[in-house]
Design a protein around this motif. Structure first.
Motif, mmCIF file in Angstrom:
data_model
loop_
_atom_site.group_PDB
_atom_site.id
_atom_site.type_symbol
_atom_site.label_atom_id
_atom_site.label_comp_id
_atom_site.label_asym_id
_atom_site.label_seq_id
_atom_site.Cartn_x
_atom_site.Cartn_y
_atom_site.Cartn_z
ATOM 1 N N GLU A 1 0.853 -1.179 0.000
ATOM 2 C CA GLU A 1 0.000 0.000 0.000
ATOM 3 C C GLU A 1 0.893 1.235 0.000
ATOM 4 O O GLU A 1 1.800 1.325 0.832
ATOM 5 C CB GLU A 1 -0.882 0.042 1.260
ATOM 6 N N SER B 1 -2.132 -9.005 11.567
ATOM 7 C CA SER B 1 -2.057 -8.464 10.209
ATOM 8 C C SER B 1 -1.617 -9.550 9.241
ATOM 9 O O SER B 1 -1.524 -10.719 9.605
ATOM 10 C CB SER B 1 -1.082 -7.284 10.183
ATOM 11 N N GLY B 2 -1.314 -9.126 8.007
ATOM 12 C CA GLY B 2 -0.843 -10.083 7.013
ATOM 13 C C GLY B 2 0.559 -10.565 7.319
ATOM 14 O O GLY B 2 0.965 -11.646 6.879
ATOM 15 N N TYR C 1 -5.433 -16.418 6.572
ATOM 16 C CA TYR C 1 -6.713 -16.060 5.949
ATOM 17 C C TYR C 1 -6.575 -16.015 4.430
ATOM 18 O O TYR C 1 -7.421 -16.525 3.699
ATOM 19 C CB TYR C 1 -7.194 -14.693 6.453
ATOM 20 N N PRO D 1 -6.570 -10.149 -2.011
ATOM 21 C CA PRO D 1 -6.332 -10.811 -0.723
ATOM 22 C C PRO D 1 -7.660 -11.294 -0.174
ATOM 23 O O PRO D 1 -8.669 -10.588 -0.196
ATOM 24 C CB PRO D 1 -5.748 -9.696 0.158
ATOM 25 N N GLY D 2 -7.676 -12.510 0.320
ATOM 26 C CA GLY D 2 -8.947 -13.177 0.567
ATOM 27 C C GLY D 2 -9.560 -12.959 1.930
ATOM 28 O O GLY D 2 -10.694 -13.391 2.165
ATOM 29 N N PRO E 1 -10.980 -10.392 3.609
ATOM 30 C CA PRO E 1 -12.318 -9.797 3.656
ATOM 31 C C PRO E 1 -13.382 -10.697 3.006
ATOM 32 O O PRO E 1 -14.505 -10.809 3.519
ATOM 33 C CB PRO E 1 -12.156 -8.488 2.867
ATOM 34 N N ASP F 1 -14.169 -13.593 5.322
ATOM 35 C CA ASP F 1 -14.962 -13.078 6.446
ATOM 36 C C ASP F 1 -16.435 -12.943 6.032
ATOM 37 O O ASP F 1 -17.348 -13.406 6.737
ATOM 38 C CB ASP F 1 -14.373 -11.713 6.864
ATOM 39 N N GLY G 1 -4.125 -3.912 12.948
ATOM 40 C CA GLY G 1 -3.725 -4.783 11.836
ATOM 41 C C GLY G 1 -4.938 -5.162 11.015
ATOM 42 O O GLY G 1 -6.085 -5.091 11.498
ATOM 43 N N GLY G 2 -4.704 -5.584 9.783
ATOM 44 C CA GLY G 2 -5.786 -5.858 8.836
ATOM 45 C C GLY G 2 -6.869 -6.770 9.377
ATOM 46 O O GLY G 2 -8.060 -6.551 9.117
ATOM 47 N N VAL H 1 -6.384 -1.825 8.066
ATOM 48 C CA VAL H 1 -5.341 -2.231 7.113
ATOM 49 C C VAL H 1 -4.296 -1.125 7.014
ATOM 50 O O VAL H 1 -4.448 -0.049 7.599
ATOM 51 C CB VAL H 1 -5.916 -2.553 5.710
ATOM 52 N N ASP H 2 -3.225 -1.399 6.284
ATOM 53 C CA ASP H 2 -2.105 -0.461 6.234
ATOM 54 C C ASP H 2 -2.547 0.931 5.795
ATOM 55 O O ASP H 2 -3.289 1.088 4.822
ATOM 56 C CB ASP H 2 -1.034 -1.003 5.276
HETATM 57 O O1 KG4 Z 1 -2.317 -4.751 8.253
HETATM 58 P P1 KG4 Z 1 -2.368 -5.180 6.824
HETATM 59 O O2 KG4 Z 1 -2.962 -4.235 5.820
HETATM 60 O O3 KG4 Z 1 -0.961 -5.553 6.266
HETATM 61 C C1 KG4 Z 1 0.126 -6.012 7.005
HETATM 62 O O4 KG4 Z 1 0.723 -5.213 7.771
HETATM 63 O O5 KG4 Z 1 0.398 -7.213 6.865
HETATM 64 O O6 KG4 Z 1 -3.167 -6.554 6.825
HETATM 65 C C2 KG4 Z 1 -3.550 -7.178 5.647
HETATM 66 C C3 KG4 Z 1 -4.180 -8.506 6.004
HETATM 67 C C4 KG4 Z 1 -4.434 -9.383 4.797
HETATM 68 O O7 KG4 Z 1 -3.931 -10.661 5.079
HETATM 69 C C5 KG4 Z 1 -5.961 -9.383 4.693
HETATM 70 O O8 KG4 Z 1 -6.503 -10.545 4.117
HETATM 71 C C6 KG4 Z 1 -6.355 -9.273 6.151
HETATM 72 O O9 KG4 Z 1 -5.445 -8.321 6.669
HETATM 73 N N1 KG4 Z 1 -7.742 -8.815 6.334
HETATM 74 C C7 KG4 Z 1 -8.703 -9.561 6.908
HETATM 75 C C8 KG4 Z 1 -9.898 -8.798 6.875
HETATM 76 N N2 KG4 Z 1 -9.601 -7.596 6.269
HETATM 77 C C9 KG4 Z 1 -8.264 -7.620 5.962
HETATM 78 N N3 KG4 Z 1 -8.665 -10.794 7.438
HETATM 79 C C10 KG4 Z 1 -9.802 -11.292 7.958
HETATM 80 N N4 KG4 Z 1 -10.975 -10.631 7.950
HETATM 81 C C11 KG4 Z 1 -11.074 -9.392 7.422
HETATM 82 N N5 KG4 Z 1 -12.239 -8.738 7.426
#
Ligand code: KG4
Ligand code: ZN
Length: 350
Positions: A12, A139-140, A169, A181-182, A184, A187, A286-287, A318-319
């Protein structure tokens, strides 16, 4: 004071302007999902090149939306660790150039710590009432628990020993054929499914462990969806063999196992911390903190344990760069600014 934040640690490209560490004046995020989708994961070289292309327009848009110019800024904060080194370098180089040309201090911010700050953005929470706190980053790239004395001083209590929860996820979503990315998408589907039809393991690790493990859950899902691999690693089935009901129920079973494993470790960590000192609140970022089941389970947990709960608004899960500028403000207030030798570092400080 206005702080401009830059975030380029992964895929991002983000810039934000935050006032006095709390009020988000603008937060612009240019996602690169379209570029990485066909690889079902972030390709580092593509990510860093895309940051170079997108950063200047994103900065210009963040200033325009905040209604200010470079001359109004009091400092530049940049996420300088952890992340993909090529991606981090783009943000760090840009932040140095900006800080030097505007003649304001530069602040290096740890991206993981910044996720924990996201829940304080746009809030008027009194820091004396927030800390000491328990922190959870999901997070991811990270799944970690922290004992937090303040927004900038924390000790890690545990972390994942294999996949991060967001990574699990994303891989589970790929196994179910949901795209990238899966998280969302999984979920959303899980909300319509039956979590009891398929049984997937809730990772506990050894009694008292505050670490996480998600690779077993992912593999258990893979084998239930596609069958155990035969000689040569070939699978008997494909995700296209799943019915819509199967896909929904697998998603719900995965979501249940992933979230309950997080809740189990949170409970353990809180019990451990409270043996030594009071804990005022819980900060989660975190995401995956956008996840519907996790958010509702965290709400129940915090009410039951009488903890203040700081969960980011959806836009800051998310980021994003607002969390970088916000934490940058707390670091600035503590005198923790950097100089033009600030390095991009692939690992976290905490
Ligand atoms: O914090 P982030 O944007 O990036 C890192 O710092 O890694 O997190 C991204 C992650 C991805 O794996 C994405 O699939 C997950 O957050 N994510 C979710 C949801 N929204 C984003 N995982 C589960 N449920 C969600 N609603
Ligand atoms: Zn992140």
């Amino acid at each position: 004071m206005l702080i401009l934040g830059l975030e380029t640690s992964c895929d991002e490209t983000a810039c934000a302007v935050v006032e006095d560490g709390r009020r988000v004046r603008s937060s612009i995020v240019a996602s690169q999902h379209d570029l990485h989708e066909k690889y079902a994961g972030v390709v580092p070289e593509i990510a860093s090149r895309a940051h170079v292309e997108r950063l200047s327009p994103v900065v210009a848009e963040a200033l325009r939306a905040a209604g200010c110019g470079f001359e109004d800024l009091g400092a530049i904060a940049v996420g300088h660790r952890p992340g993909l080194i090529g991606s981090l370098l783009v943000g760090v180089a840009a932040a140095k150039a900006l800080a030097w040309s505007v003649q304001v201090p530069l602040i290096g911010v740890d991206h993981v710590q910044a996720h924990l700050y996201a829940g304080l953005l746009d809030s008027d929470a009194d820091p004396d009432r927030v800390f000491p706190a328990l922190g959870l980053v999901v997070s991811g790239g990270h799944s970690s628990l922290y004992a937090m004395d303040s927004a900038i001083d924390m000790t890690r209590l545990g972390a994942t020993i294999d996949d991060a929860v967001g990574e699990a996820y994303d891989k589970a979503a790929t196994i179910l054929g949901l795209g990238y990315p899966g998280g969302p998408a999984l979920d959303a589907l899980a909300r319509t499914g039956d979590p009891t039809r398929f049984r997937l393991p809730i990772s506990r690790l050894e009694p008292g462990s505050l670490n996480f493990s998600f690779s077993g859950l992912k593999t258990a899902l893979l084998y239930q969806v596609r069958g155990t691999p035969g000689p040569g690693g070939a699978f008997a089935r494909d995700s296209s063999d799943l019915s819509d009901a199967d896909r929904r129920d697998f998603a719900a079973a995965f979501q249940h196992a992933a979230v309950e494993s997080l809740m189990l470790k949170l409970q353990r960590a809180l019990t451990r911390l409270r043996e030594a000192a009071p804990v005022a609140s819980l900060l989660v970022g975190g995401g995956v903190s956008a996840n519907s089941l996790l958010r509702s389970r965290l709400g129940e947990f915090a009410r039951h344990e009488r903890l203040g709960l700081f969960l980011p608004p959806m836009a800051y899960c998310v980021d994003n760069a607002a969390m970088i500028a916000g934490l940058g403000s707390a670091l600035f207030d503590a005198g923790r600014t950097a100089d033009l030798h600030l390095a991009a570092v692939p690992t976290t400080a905490c």
